[in-house]
Design an enzyme around this catalytic site. Structure first.
Site, PDB file in Angstrom:
ATOM      1  N   ASP A 161      39.383  48.353  18.080  1.00  0.00           N
ATOM      2  CA  ASP A 161      39.390  49.859  17.432  1.00  0.00           C
ATOM      3  C   ASP A 161      40.800  50.486  17.665  1.00  0.00           C
ATOM      4  O   ASP A 161      41.320  51.079  16.997  1.00  0.00           O
ATOM      5  CB  ASP A 161      38.404  50.667  18.404  1.00  0.00           C
ATOM      6  CG  ASP A 161      36.987  50.559  17.917  1.00  0.00           C
ATOM      7  OD1 ASP A 161      36.827  50.164  16.803  1.00  0.00           O
ATOM      8  OD2 ASP A 161      36.173  50.363  18.874  1.00  0.00           O
ATOM      9  N   GLY A 162      41.481  50.220  18.847  1.00  0.00           N
ATOM     10  CA  GLY A 162      43.005  50.467  19.184  1.00  0.00           C
ATOM     11  C   GLY A 162      43.776  50.119  18.026  1.00  0.00           C
ATOM     12  O   GLY A 162      44.690  50.968  17.463  1.00  0.00           O
ATOM     13  N   ASN A 166      40.068  59.893  17.037  1.00  0.00           N
ATOM     14  CA  ASN A 166      39.212  59.713  18.275  1.00  0.00           C
ATOM     15  C   ASN A 166      39.181  61.102  19.075  1.00  0.00           C
ATOM     16  O   ASN A 166      38.251  61.677  19.182  1.00  0.00           O
ATOM     17  CB  ASN A 166      39.684  58.824  19.317  1.00  0.00           C
ATOM     18  CG  ASN A 166      39.069  57.556  18.903  1.00  0.00           C
ATOM     19  OD1 ASN A 166      38.070  57.374  18.412  1.00  0.00           O
ATOM     20  ND2 ASN A 166      39.297  56.405  19.729  1.00  0.00           N
ATOM     21  N   GLU A 167      40.384  61.504  19.619  1.00  0.00           N
ATOM     22  CA  GLU A 167      40.376  62.626  20.421  1.00  0.00           C
ATOM     23  C   GLU A 167      41.883  63.012  20.541  1.00  0.00           C
ATOM     24  O   GLU A 167      42.838  62.267  20.386  1.00  0.00           O
ATOM     25  CB  GLU A 167      39.602  62.309  21.839  1.00  0.00           C
ATOM     26  CG  GLU A 167      40.770  61.576  22.698  1.00  0.00           C
ATOM     27  CD  GLU A 167      40.606  60.123  22.523  1.00  0.00           C
ATOM     28  OE1 GLU A 167      41.670  59.487  22.352  1.00  0.00           O
ATOM     29  OE2 GLU A 167      39.711  59.512  22.626  1.00  0.00           O
ATOM     30  N   ARG A 193      41.618  74.665  36.187  1.00  0.00           N
ATOM     31  CA  ARG A 193      42.566  74.011  36.814  1.00  0.00           C
ATOM     32  C   ARG A 193      42.029  72.838  37.205  1.00  0.00           C
ATOM     33  O   ARG A 193      41.019  72.571  37.718  1.00  0.00           O
ATOM     34  CB  ARG A 193      42.859  74.897  38.223  1.00  0.00           C
ATOM     35  CG  ARG A 193      43.996  74.193  39.186  1.00  0.00           C
ATOM     36  CD  ARG A 193      44.312  75.211  40.453  1.00  0.00           C
ATOM     37  NE  ARG A 193      45.348  74.406  40.958  1.00  0.00           N
ATOM     38  CZ  ARG A 193      45.619  74.509  42.318  1.00  0.00           C
ATOM     39  NH1 ARG A 193      45.018  75.710  43.027  1.00  0.00           N
ATOM     40  NH2 ARG A 193      46.422  73.770  42.964  1.00  0.00           N
ATOM     41  N   ALA A 205      38.292  66.237  35.700  1.00  0.00           N
ATOM     42  CA  ALA A 205      38.294  66.630  37.029  1.00  0.00           C
ATOM     43  C   ALA A 205      38.689  68.046  37.411  1.00  0.00           C
ATOM     44  O   ALA A 205      39.920  68.405  37.778  1.00  0.00           O
ATOM     45  CB  ALA A 205      39.622  65.740  37.800  1.00  0.00           C
TER      46      ALA A 205
END
Ligand code: NAP
Ligand code: MN
Length: 269
Positions: free
Chosen positions: A46-47, A121-122, A147, A184
């Protein structure tokens, strides 16, 4: 479609398959054309397909893509190495239909300049040096102060990539939306974020005001930009679902949900 190019991963198997495809299509009087192909065949993962798409980003309206996966099945690649003969036969017989998928649009707005980037993709804003503070605005209305390590903005077809690893939902590719996922996030008395993936429709725009550029990386598909070095006067960035599309030539039917099942649940259907 008679003008083709082959874009391949630099390993022995991918090079061998790409030579085979080149030779056989030429013999069938297809024209090998690197500049303005109307079919680009990607050999790799895919890359590899993502890099092929970015190479032709200025002529996406005129090109269709198809792919052979030299590993297991991919999301943008339909054929396995054992199926190359079938793919060649289908290409030569022009036996295909097309599907198109929206890209994501990112604008990097500086004092005197705006740079637009598209991703299939993003696009992701990440900081691994220190936690990044950013103001998130939706349609110019303040939404939250974030944050943490970063944010990921994914298209429907990108939802099975990085987005999925972040706990985002898988979106069917026909959904006209994009998805924002936290990376995160710190949640305490001072900083409070939504804490769940957010799916927005095509009319929505997310604006990000970064508090400081040190260590901020803007990643998109297989590429990264160090914002402080490359766009030092960045004021803000915007993210939305673009009208720009990538077209794939499909030579066999493989429903999206079957692809999801084959990749993530069990290989044999
Ligand atoms: P990579 O590090 O080799 O890719 C990571 C994995 O994501 C590979 O297995 C790749 O498949 C797969 N992938 C790419 N697009 C996908 C999609 N739409 N759906 C499902 N899996 C997908 O880097 P790369 O090959 O250049 O690909 C870039 C993409 O990697 C990014 O756009 C991002 O989506 C993804 N990524 C994932 C993570 C994560 O999950 N933690 C972190 C960074 C980037 P192939 O092996 O077939 O190439
Ligand atoms: Mn890869």
């Amino acid at each position: 479609m008679k003008k083709f190019n082959v874009f391949y991963k630099n390993d022995e198997q991918s090079i061998r398959i790409s030579n085979k495809i080149k030779n056989q299509l030429r013999e069938a009087s297809f024209e090998y054309n690197e500049e303005t192909p109307d079919l680009v065949i990607s050999i790799g993962g895919d890359g590899t397909m993502l890099r092929a798409i970015h190479q032709y980003q200025d002529i996406l309206d005129e090109v269709a893509f198809c792919g052979v996966h030299t590993g297991s099945l991919g999301f943008y690649t339909d054929f396995l190495v054992s199926e190359v003969a079938q793919l060649l036969e289908n290409i030569i017989n022009q036996d295909f239909y097309t599907v198109s998928f929206n890209m994501l649009e990112v604008n990097i707005v500086e004092d005197n300049n705006t740079t637009t980037i598209h991703a299939l993709n993003e696009a992701r804003l990440e900081n691994n040096k220190h936690t990044q503070v950013m103001e998130i605005l939706i349609d110019d209305e303040h939404f939250e102060t974030f944050r943490g390590n970063g944010l990921n903005f994914s298209t429907p077809t990108g939802s099975t990539g990085y987005n999925k690893s972040l706990g985002g939902a898988i979106l069917h590719p026909k959904t006209k939306a994009f998805q924002v996922c936290e990376i995160a996030a710190i949640n305490n008395i001072a900083y409070r974020t939504l804490g769940s993936p957010l799916i927005l429709n095509q009319e929505k725009e997310v604006k990000i005001n970064l508090r400081g550029l040190d260590g901020v990386v803007l990643g998109y598909d297989s590429y990264v930009i160090d914002l402080k070095n490359e766009y030092p006067t960045t004021n803000y960035l915007t993210f939305c679902l673009s009208d720009k599309k990538v077209t794939f030539a499909r030579y066999k039917r493989l429903a999206f949900m079957d692809r999801v099942k084959k990749n993530f649940i069990c290989e044999d259907l």
